[in-house]
Design a protein around this motif. Structure first.
Motif, PDB file in Angstrom:
ATOM      1  N   PRO A   1       5.256   4.672 -10.747  1.00  0.00           N
ATOM      2  CA  PRO A   1       6.254   5.624 -11.263  1.00  0.00           C
ATOM      3  C   PRO A   1       6.743   6.643 -10.236  1.00  0.00           C
ATOM      4  CG  PRO A   1       4.492   5.331 -12.867  1.00  0.00           C
ATOM      5  CD  PRO A   1       4.054   4.653 -11.617  1.00  0.00           C
ATOM      6  N   TYR A   2       5.911   7.010  -9.284  1.00  0.00           N
ATOM      7  CA  TYR A   2       6.326   7.977  -8.262  1.00  0.00           C
ATOM      8  C   TYR A   2       7.544   7.488  -7.489  1.00  0.00           C
ATOM      9  CZ  TYR A   2       2.010  10.713  -8.785  1.00  0.00           C
ATOM     10  OH  TYR A   2       0.995  11.510  -9.268  1.00  0.00           O
ATOM     11  N   PHE A   3       7.651   6.158  -7.312  1.00  0.00           N
ATOM     12  CA  PHE A   3       8.723   5.584  -6.510  1.00  0.00           C
ATOM     13  C   PHE A   3       9.834   4.996  -7.378  1.00  0.00           C
ATOM     14  CE2 PHE A   3       4.787   5.597  -4.167  1.00  0.00           C
ATOM     15  CZ  PHE A   3       5.162   6.110  -2.935  1.00  0.00           C
ATOM     16  N   GLN A   4       9.470   4.464  -8.527  1.00  0.00           N
ATOM     17  CA  GLN A   4      10.480   3.878  -9.413  1.00  0.00           C
ATOM     18  C   GLN A   4      11.512   4.907  -9.848  1.00  0.00           C
ATOM     19  OE1 GLN A   4       7.706   2.386 -12.305  1.00  0.00           O
ATOM     20  NE2 GLN A   4       7.705   0.299 -11.476  1.00  0.00           N
ATOM     21  N   LYS A   5      11.085   6.148 -10.036  1.00  0.00           N
ATOM     22  CA  LYS A   5      12.045   7.173 -10.484  1.00  0.00           C
ATOM     23  C   LYS A   5      13.074   7.496  -9.409  1.00  0.00           C
ATOM     24  CE  LYS A   5       9.318  11.321  -9.339  1.00  0.00           C
ATOM     25  NZ  LYS A   5       8.662  12.512  -9.932  1.00  0.00           N
TER      26      LYS A   5
ATOM     27  N   VAL B   1     -12.943   6.670  -5.551  1.00  0.00           N
ATOM     28  CA  VAL B   1     -13.783   6.619  -6.752  1.00  0.00           C
ATOM     29  C   VAL B   1     -13.641   7.910  -7.545  1.00  0.00           C
ATOM     30  CG1 VAL B   1     -16.160   6.541  -7.592  1.00  0.00           C
ATOM     31  CG2 VAL B   1     -15.426   4.967  -5.799  1.00  0.00           C
ATOM     32  N   ASN B   2     -13.690   9.039  -6.859  1.00  0.00           N
ATOM     33  CA  ASN B   2     -13.557  10.332  -7.539  1.00  0.00           C
ATOM     34  C   ASN B   2     -12.171  10.518  -8.131  1.00  0.00           C
ATOM     35  OD1 ASN B   2     -16.165  10.861  -6.788  1.00  0.00           O
ATOM     36  ND2 ASN B   2     -15.639  12.242  -5.119  1.00  0.00           N
ATOM     37  N   ILE B   3     -11.149  10.084  -7.406  1.00  0.00           N
ATOM     38  CA  ILE B   3      -9.769  10.220  -7.893  1.00  0.00           C
ATOM     39  C   ILE B   3      -9.564   9.372  -9.143  1.00  0.00           C
ATOM     40  CG2 ILE B   3      -7.362   9.684  -7.330  1.00  0.00           C
ATOM     41  CD1 ILE B   3      -8.116  10.453  -4.390  1.00  0.00           C
TER      42      ILE B   3
ATOM     43  N   LYS C   1      -2.616  17.760  -2.612  1.00  0.00           N
ATOM     44  CA  LYS C   1      -2.462  18.040  -4.045  1.00  0.00           C
ATOM     45  C   LYS C   1      -3.615  17.518  -4.892  1.00  0.00           C
ATOM     46  CE  LYS C   1       1.583  19.778  -3.139  1.00  0.00           C
ATOM     47  NZ  LYS C   1       1.763  21.258  -3.142  1.00  0.00           N
ATOM     48  N   VAL C   2      -4.607  16.890  -4.273  1.00  0.00           N
ATOM     49  CA  VAL C   2      -5.724  16.346  -5.041  1.00  0.00           C
ATOM     50  C   VAL C   2      -7.008  17.090  -4.703  1.00  0.00           C
ATOM     51  CG1 VAL C   2      -4.774  14.039  -5.364  1.00  0.00           C
ATOM     52  CG2 VAL C   2      -6.074  14.560  -3.288  1.00  0.00           C
ATOM     53  N   GLN C   3      -7.929  17.060  -5.635  1.00  0.00           N
ATOM     54  CA  GLN C   3      -9.176  17.793  -5.472  1.00  0.00           C
ATOM     55  C   GLN C   3     -10.191  17.036  -4.637  1.00  0.00           C
ATOM     56  OE1 GLN C   3     -10.744  19.097  -9.216  1.00  0.00           O
ATOM     57  NE2 GLN C   3     -12.556  20.082  -8.322  1.00  0.00           N
TER      58      GLN C   3
ATOM     59  N   VAL D   1       0.860  -1.189   0.000  1.00  0.00           N
ATOM     60  CA  VAL D   1       0.000   0.000   0.000  1.00  0.00           C
ATOM     61  C   VAL D   1       0.897   1.240   0.000  1.00  0.00           C
ATOM     62  CG1 VAL D   1      -1.921   1.279   0.992  1.00  0.00           C
ATOM     63  CG2 VAL D   1      -1.808  -1.209   1.292  1.00  0.00           C
ATOM     64  N   ALA D   2       1.037   1.835  -1.155  1.00  0.00           N
ATOM     65  CA  ALA D   2       1.931   2.976  -1.310  1.00  0.00           C
ATOM     66  C   ALA D   2       1.445   4.167  -0.512  1.00  0.00           C
ATOM     67  CB  ALA D   2       2.032   3.358  -2.789  1.00  0.00           C
ATOM     68  N   PRO D   3       2.324   4.855   0.179  1.00  0.00           N
ATOM     69  CA  PRO D   3       1.949   6.138   0.784  1.00  0.00           C
ATOM     70  C   PRO D   3       1.404   7.070  -0.301  1.00  0.00           C
ATOM     71  CG  PRO D   3       4.094   5.433   1.579  1.00  0.00           C
ATOM     72  CD  PRO D   3       3.723   4.504   0.457  1.00  0.00           C
ATOM     73  N   THR D   4       0.424   7.852   0.026  1.00  0.00           N
ATOM     74  CA  THR D   4      -0.280   8.651  -0.987  1.00  0.00           C
ATOM     75  C   THR D   4       0.502   9.913  -1.346  1.00  0.00           C
ATOM     76  OG1 THR D   4      -1.581   9.643   0.804  1.00  0.00           O
ATOM     77  CG2 THR D   4      -2.559   7.792  -0.387  1.00  0.00           C
ATOM     78  N   VAL D   5       1.687   9.723  -1.908  1.00  0.00           N
ATOM     79  CA  VAL D   5       2.514  10.865  -2.302  1.00  0.00           C
ATOM     80  C   VAL D   5       1.890  11.634  -3.454  1.00  0.00           C
ATOM     81  CG1 VAL D   5       4.628   9.760  -1.500  1.00  0.00           C
ATOM     82  CG2 VAL D   5       3.910   9.439  -3.866  1.00  0.00           C
ATOM     83  N   TRP D   6       0.994  10.988  -4.205  1.00  0.00           N
ATOM     84  CA  TRP D   6       0.288  11.657  -5.300  1.00  0.00           C
ATOM     85  C   TRP D   6      -0.789  12.608  -4.773  1.00  0.00           C
ATOM     86  CZ3 TRP D   6      -4.646  10.034  -4.460  1.00  0.00           C
ATOM     87  CH2 TRP D   6      -4.797   8.796  -3.807  1.00  0.00           C
ATOM     88  N   ALA D   7      -1.146  12.436  -3.496  1.00  0.00           N
ATOM     89  CA  ALA D   7      -2.196  13.266  -2.904  1.00  0.00           C
ATOM     90  C   ALA D   7      -1.629  14.413  -2.073  1.00  0.00           C
ATOM     91  CB  ALA D   7      -3.117  12.419  -2.033  1.00  0.00           C
ATOM     92  N   TRP D   8      -0.540  14.126  -1.360  1.00  0.00           N
ATOM     93  CA  TRP D   8       0.047  15.192  -0.550  1.00  0.00           C
ATOM     94  C   TRP D   8       1.500  14.835  -0.221  1.00  0.00           C
ATOM     95  CZ3 TRP D   8       0.623  15.374   5.161  1.00  0.00           C
ATOM     96  CH2 TRP D   8       0.494  14.111   5.740  1.00  0.00           C
TER      97      TRP D   8
END
Length: 383
Positions: A148-152, A309-311, A302-304, A117-124
């Motif tokens: 991709p957030y972590f592979q890079k 489901v919305n994301i 960083k997300v609306q 379960v990846a930490p939600t770095v895409w959200a904040w």
């Protein structure tokens, strides 16, 4: 014999870890397990080192009173890992505790560490990906856009699919549920969350929203789904606020039957929105954090939207009301709009969201099996 050390600390992580444990045992019947887990993991063969419920804390102000206890549990884990020398350590979700534990263990490890379960770095706080990457040997993600957030940053990551796909959330039996509880009215689901703080905040708001709807629809009946632990937390609130018409479900085996019978749901944001999507239940989300926690966290988000489901759909499929906007009146109006809109596209987008949670390719297997295969590969490569 292969020994796996698991650490999970809330209901969804407990269920996910238990499924992976069973898949690992299918691969290796002699596999053994140690660590921290809840009732689902106990059913899969784990004797938890410390009370599972101690670790499920979210929010700055909420966690502060429990810091000494969390530190003690962290030391207990590290000592157990050093003594048992497992083949792999698998930490499941619970980023505050598990990432801190991984950081402290770095440099004195006897085996690879895998986080699920990846930490939600895409959200904040996207900068966390770079700091987290050196702490683990592999990352198992539930969402397709996360690797991709972590592979890079050099952390191998595998999208395994979301465990909701095999949860049975779309297989509930409405007739069985209604017969068991003798309910012949429309059912409104009240789902205030899995953490103590969530339930204490959200139950009164959701129940008052139900009371408003009840005045307009005398045939409405509320059903609340909670874990047994959370029911004990809010028992006094229920006795003070709720009338005798509230049906409370604490048996996890009845959860999806209740969902199948629901005409609508007030839910706290989380995995439950995916379960409701699979069950096809019209849903409105509400969520409240401690006011100070919210003021600190909000500028970093960083997300609306908050619900998955919305994301996944990149639009507000499920109406969301956070903090001061989370009022009974707002929840009621949103639910009325869902019920009155004959062309409500919510169901179409539910299917779209669930479809994105399936790994592409033939013969990939279910998410737990894919996760177990990766864990086995990492274990063998470090042997």
């Amino acid at each position: 014999m292969t020994r796996f050390f698991f650490i999970a600390g809330e209901a969804s992580g407990d269920v996910l870890a238990a499924a992976i444990m069973r898949a690992l045992r299918d691969q290796d019947p002699d596999a053994s397990f140690a660590g921290i887990g809840g009732p689902a993991m106990a059913g899969a063969g784990l004797d938890s080192l410390v009370p599972f419920d101690d670790l499920a804390v979210m929010g700055l102000m909420e966690v502060l009173p429990r810091v000494p206890r969390l530190w003690r549990h962290r030391r207990t884990c590290l000592r157990a890992i050093e003594k048992l020398k497992p083949s792999v350590v698998i930490t499941v979700d619970l980023p505050g505790f598990n990432i801190s534990l991984a950081r402290q263990s770095k440099g004195q490890r006897c085996c690879p560490w895998i986080h699920c379960v990846a930490p939600t770095v895409w959200a904040w706080r996207p900068g966390r990906a770079k700091r987290i990457a050196p702490l683990f040997d592999h990352l198992l993600t539930l969402l397709p856009f996360e690797p991709p957030y972590f592979q890079k940053h050099g952390l191998p990551a595998t999208f395994c699919g979301h465990p909701i796909l095999t949860s049975g959330a779309d297989q509930g039996d409405e007739a069985r549920f209604r017969a068991r509880y003798k309910i012949d009215r429309d059912i409104l689901l009240i789902l205030p969350g899995s953490r103590r703080q969530e339930v204490n905040r959200m139950f009164p708001i959701f129940y008052r929203a139900y009371q408003t709807l009840k005045q307009q629809n005398l045939s409405l009946h509320p059903v609340m789904v909670l874990s047994p632990q959370r029911f004990e937390d809010v028992r006094s609130q229920i006795e003070n606020l709720a009338a005798h018409d509230l049906t409370i479900i604490t048996d996890p085996d009845e959860k999806y039957d209740a969902f199948a019978a629901g005409q609508g749901a007030f839910a706290t944001s989380g995995t439950v929105t995916l379960e409701l999507a699979m069950a096809g239940v019209p849903c409105v989300v509400g969520f409240c954090l401690h006011s100070l926690t919210y003021r600190i966290v909000r500028p970093m988000v960083k997300v609306q939207w908050g619900s998955l489901v919305n994301i996944l759909c990149e639009r507000e499929v499920i109406p969301e009301f956070l903090q001061k906007q989370c009022t009974p009146d707002n929840l009621v109006k949103a639910m009325q709009r869902l019920w009155s809109d004959k062309d409500n596209p919510q169901q179409i987008f539910y299917s779209k969201a669930i479809g994105k949670l399936r790994p592409k390719g033939e013969g990939r297997g279910d998410p737990a099996t894919i996760a177990a295969q990766v864990i086995g590969q990492v274990s063998r490569s470090h042997a």
